[in-house]
Scaffold this active site. Structure first.
Site, PDB file in Angstrom:
ATOM      1  N   ASP A   1     -90.247  -6.581 115.401  1.00  0.00           N
ATOM      2  CA  ASP A   1     -89.265  -6.461 114.309  1.00  0.00           C
ATOM      3  C   ASP A   1     -89.945  -6.627 112.959  1.00  0.00           C
ATOM      4  O   ASP A   1     -89.470  -7.354 112.097  1.00  0.00           O
ATOM      5  CB  ASP A   1     -88.157  -7.502 114.490  1.00  0.00           C
ATOM      6  CG  ASP A   1     -86.883  -7.077 113.772  1.00  0.00           C
ATOM      7  OD1 ASP A   1     -85.961  -7.894 113.658  1.00  0.00           O
ATOM      8  OD2 ASP A   1     -86.831  -5.922 113.286  1.00  0.00           O
TER       9      ASP A   1
ATOM     10  N   LYS B   1     -90.673  -5.894 109.394  1.00  0.00           N
ATOM     11  CA  LYS B   1     -90.050  -5.224 108.240  1.00  0.00           C
ATOM     12  C   LYS B   1     -90.096  -6.234 107.098  1.00  0.00           C
ATOM     13  O   LYS B   1     -90.237  -7.436 107.340  1.00  0.00           O
ATOM     14  CB  LYS B   1     -88.616  -4.790 108.577  1.00  0.00           C
ATOM     15  CG  LYS B   1     -87.706  -5.907 109.057  1.00  0.00           C
ATOM     16  CD  LYS B   1     -86.376  -5.357 109.529  1.00  0.00           C
ATOM     17  CE  LYS B   1     -85.520  -6.486 110.071  1.00  0.00           C
ATOM     18  NZ  LYS B   1     -84.281  -5.999 110.683  1.00  0.00           N
TER      19      LYS B   1
ATOM     20  N   ASN C   1     -88.532  -9.685 107.227  1.00  0.00           N
ATOM     21  CA  ASN C   1     -89.059 -10.733 108.115  1.00  0.00           C
ATOM     22  C   ASN C   1     -90.416 -11.235 107.675  1.00  0.00           C
ATOM     23  O   ASN C   1     -91.187 -11.755 108.475  1.00  0.00           O
ATOM     24  CB  ASN C   1     -89.166 -10.197 109.556  1.00  0.00           C
ATOM     25  CG  ASN C   1     -87.806 -10.029 110.181  1.00  0.00           C
ATOM     26  OD1 ASN C   1     -86.834 -10.621 109.712  1.00  0.00           O
ATOM     27  ND2 ASN C   1     -87.713  -9.200 111.190  1.00  0.00           N
TER      28      ASN C   1
ATOM     29  N   ASP D   1     -89.462 -15.102 111.675  1.00  0.00           N
ATOM     30  CA  ASP D   1     -88.352 -14.578 112.474  1.00  0.00           C
ATOM     31  C   ASP D   1     -88.819 -13.906 113.765  1.00  0.00           C
ATOM     32  O   ASP D   1     -88.778 -12.679 113.893  1.00  0.00           O
ATOM     33  CB  ASP D   1     -87.545 -13.588 111.652  1.00  0.00           C
ATOM     34  CG  ASP D   1     -86.114 -13.509 112.169  1.00  0.00           C
ATOM     35  OD1 ASP D   1     -85.243 -13.026 111.464  1.00  0.00           O
ATOM     36  OD2 ASP D   1     -85.917 -13.970 113.316  1.00  0.00           O
TER      37      ASP D   1
ATOM     38  N   THR E   1     -81.552  -2.398 110.275  1.00  0.00           N
ATOM     39  CA  THR E   1     -82.024  -1.054 110.000  1.00  0.00           C
ATOM     40  C   THR E   1     -82.672  -0.385 111.202  1.00  0.00           C
ATOM     41  O   THR E   1     -83.275  -1.030 112.040  1.00  0.00           O
ATOM     42  CB  THR E   1     -83.063  -1.097 108.861  1.00  0.00           C
ATOM     43  OG1 THR E   1     -83.646   0.191 108.761  1.00  0.00           O
ATOM     44  CG2 THR E   1     -84.174  -2.105 109.176  1.00  0.00           C
TER      45      THR E   1
HETATM   46  C1  LIG Z   1     -84.265 -14.595 107.946  1.00  0.00           C
HETATM   47  C2  LIG Z   1     -84.504 -15.848 107.177  1.00  0.00           C
HETATM   48  O1  LIG Z   1     -84.591 -16.928 107.760  1.00  0.00           O
HETATM   49  N1  LIG Z   1     -84.603 -15.702 105.811  1.00  0.00           N
HETATM   50  C3  LIG Z   1     -84.973 -16.744 104.942  1.00  0.00           C
HETATM   51  C4  LIG Z   1     -83.942 -17.750 104.598  1.00  0.00           C
HETATM   52  C5  LIG Z   1     -84.828 -18.810 103.939  1.00  0.00           C
HETATM   53  N2  LIG Z   1     -86.024 -18.832 104.796  1.00  0.00           N
HETATM   54  C6  LIG Z   1     -87.237 -19.510 104.468  1.00  0.00           C
HETATM   55  C7  LIG Z   1     -88.086 -20.006 105.477  1.00  0.00           C
HETATM   56 CL1  LIG Z   1     -87.640 -19.834 107.145  1.00  0.00          CL
HETATM   57  C8  LIG Z   1     -89.282 -20.641 105.148  1.00  0.00           C
HETATM   58  N3  LIG Z   1     -89.673 -20.791 103.866  1.00  0.00           N
HETATM   59  C9  LIG Z   1     -88.878 -20.297 102.879  1.00  0.00           C
HETATM   60  N4  LIG Z   1     -89.065 -20.299 101.546  1.00  0.00           N
HETATM   61  C10 LIG Z   1     -87.981 -19.698 101.009  1.00  0.00           C
HETATM   62  C11 LIG Z   1     -87.846 -19.511  99.578  1.00  0.00           C
HETATM   63  C12 LIG Z   1     -88.743 -19.959  98.642  1.00  0.00           C
HETATM   64  N5  LIG Z   1     -88.253 -19.594  97.441  1.00  0.00           N
HETATM   65  C13 LIG Z   1     -88.868 -19.832  96.140  1.00  0.00           C
HETATM   66  N6  LIG Z   1     -87.114 -18.934  97.578  1.00  0.00           N
HETATM   67  C14 LIG Z   1     -86.840 -18.883  98.891  1.00  0.00           C
HETATM   68  C15 LIG Z   1     -85.639 -18.226  99.450  1.00  0.00           C
HETATM   69  N7  LIG Z   1     -87.101 -19.271 101.956  1.00  0.00           N
HETATM   70  C16 LIG Z   1     -87.664 -19.657 103.133  1.00  0.00           C
HETATM   71  C17 LIG Z   1     -86.124 -17.583 105.486  1.00  0.00           C
END
Ligand SMILES: CC(=O)N[C@H]1CCN(c2c(Cl)cnc3[nH]c(-c4cn(C)nc4C)nc23)C1
Length: 285
Positions: A138, A140, A143, A156, A174
């Site tokens: 997956d 993309k 992820n 992911d 998608t």
């Molecule tokens: C599919 C999924 O889990 N998507 C994202 C959600 C946040 N996540 C994060 C994960 Cl799993 C790990 N680290 C992250 N850092 C951030 C982040 C940092 N900034 C400055 N803004 C963000 C947003 N997000 C993550 C993964």
């Protein structure tokens, strides 16, 4: 005495929960700090009843099983997990610069040097995964996360499996990254599907949209025919690599080792740091 971290019995009280970082497919992710050590991480919270109803508890178990055994700078770490009555918690590495697709949308498309360095890091991560006979399935922009030093981290692993595999992937999200062997034929495939996705990713980094982006029916048809065009502003070397990845026959796709030696990668690899200048590889038959 402090238990070795892997055998640690984690529980929610050990963490100070910070701001929400975003919403994954099946749960929210929060910034978190482990109270004793001050270690900052991302805590992914999944609700058990949603997992059961979405028939995804097997995917989550697999994500935990696979990702907890991986340790690579371009793969988001899963340090541990725990659960309470209602929720499952994944203790994930915090990626300081967030989601790559947001950077891509904001910048519209990446300059060739940046796209090339990102693809080189993806190749390093995929070499590590394929050596362990894990295919991500997956790949993309959604992820991929960006670390504090601008390095990318595949995240992911909900769809990753041990190769080879012929489980139909119930489509959510998608179709753009679907390889032809999952559209035509009986749908058996190998790690080579990650090479096709890498071609789609390279194209999207450089052009700001996926090569087969169209209506659902047309996307299917165009993928099955390998029908895409590379805009004239893409350099000849980049176009050459895309053409060697977006090959209908999985066996004829350029290999990860050959990508590392491709002119478009060598031209932009960072001298000195991670992307050390490579001595010409001796072909091991
Ligand atoms: C599919 C999924 O889990 N998507 C994202 C959600 C946040 N996540 C994060 C994960 Cl799993 C790990 N680290 C992250 N850092 C951030 C982040 C940092 N900034 C400055 N803004 C963000 C947003 N997000 C993550 C993964």
């Amino acid at each position: 005495y402090s238990q070795p971290s892997s055998a640690k019995q984690w529980h929610l009280g050990m963490f100070e929960i910070g701001k929400p970082l975003g919403k994954g497919k099946f749960g929210h992710v929060y910034l978190a700090k482990e109270r004793v050590t001050g270690f900052v991480c991302a805590l992914k919270v999944l609700h058990k009843d949603e997992l059961v109803s979405g028939k995804v508890e097997k995917l989550v178990r697999r994500e935990i099983e696979i990702q907890s055994h991986l340790a690579h700078p371009n793969i988001l770490r899963l340090f541990g997990h725990f659960h309470d009555q209602k929720r499952v918690f994944l203790i994930l590495e915090f990626a300081g610069k967030g989601e790559l697709y947001k950077h891509l949308r904001r910048e519209q498309r990446f300059p060739e040097w940046k796209a090339s360095q990102y693809i080189a890091q993806m190749v390093a991560a995929l070499k590590y995964l394929h050596k362990k006979h894990v295919m991500h399935r997956d790949i993309k922009p959604e992820n991929i996360l960006v670390g504090i030093h601008g390095e990318i981290k595949i995240s992911d692993f909900g769809w990753s499996v041990h190769a080879p595999n012929n489980r139909r992937k119930t489509m959510c999200g998608t179709l753009d990254y679907l390889p032809p062997e999952m559209i035509v034929g009986q749908g058996t495939y190998s790690e080579k599907i990650d090479l096709w996705s890498l071609g789609v990713l390279t194209y999207e980094f450089l052009c700001g949209e996926a090569p087969f982006e169209d209506t659902q029916t047309m996307t299917h048809r165009r993928i099955a025919r390998g029908d895409y065009k590379v805009p004239s502003y893409v350099s000849a070397e980049a176009k050459d690599l895309i053409q060697r990845l977006l090959v209908l026959d999985p066996e004829k796709r350029i290999s990860l080792v050959e990508i590392e030696q491709h002119p478009w990668i060598l031209k932009h690899c960072k001298a000195g740091s991670g992307g050390r200048e490579r001595a010409p590889a001796t072909k091991v038959r």
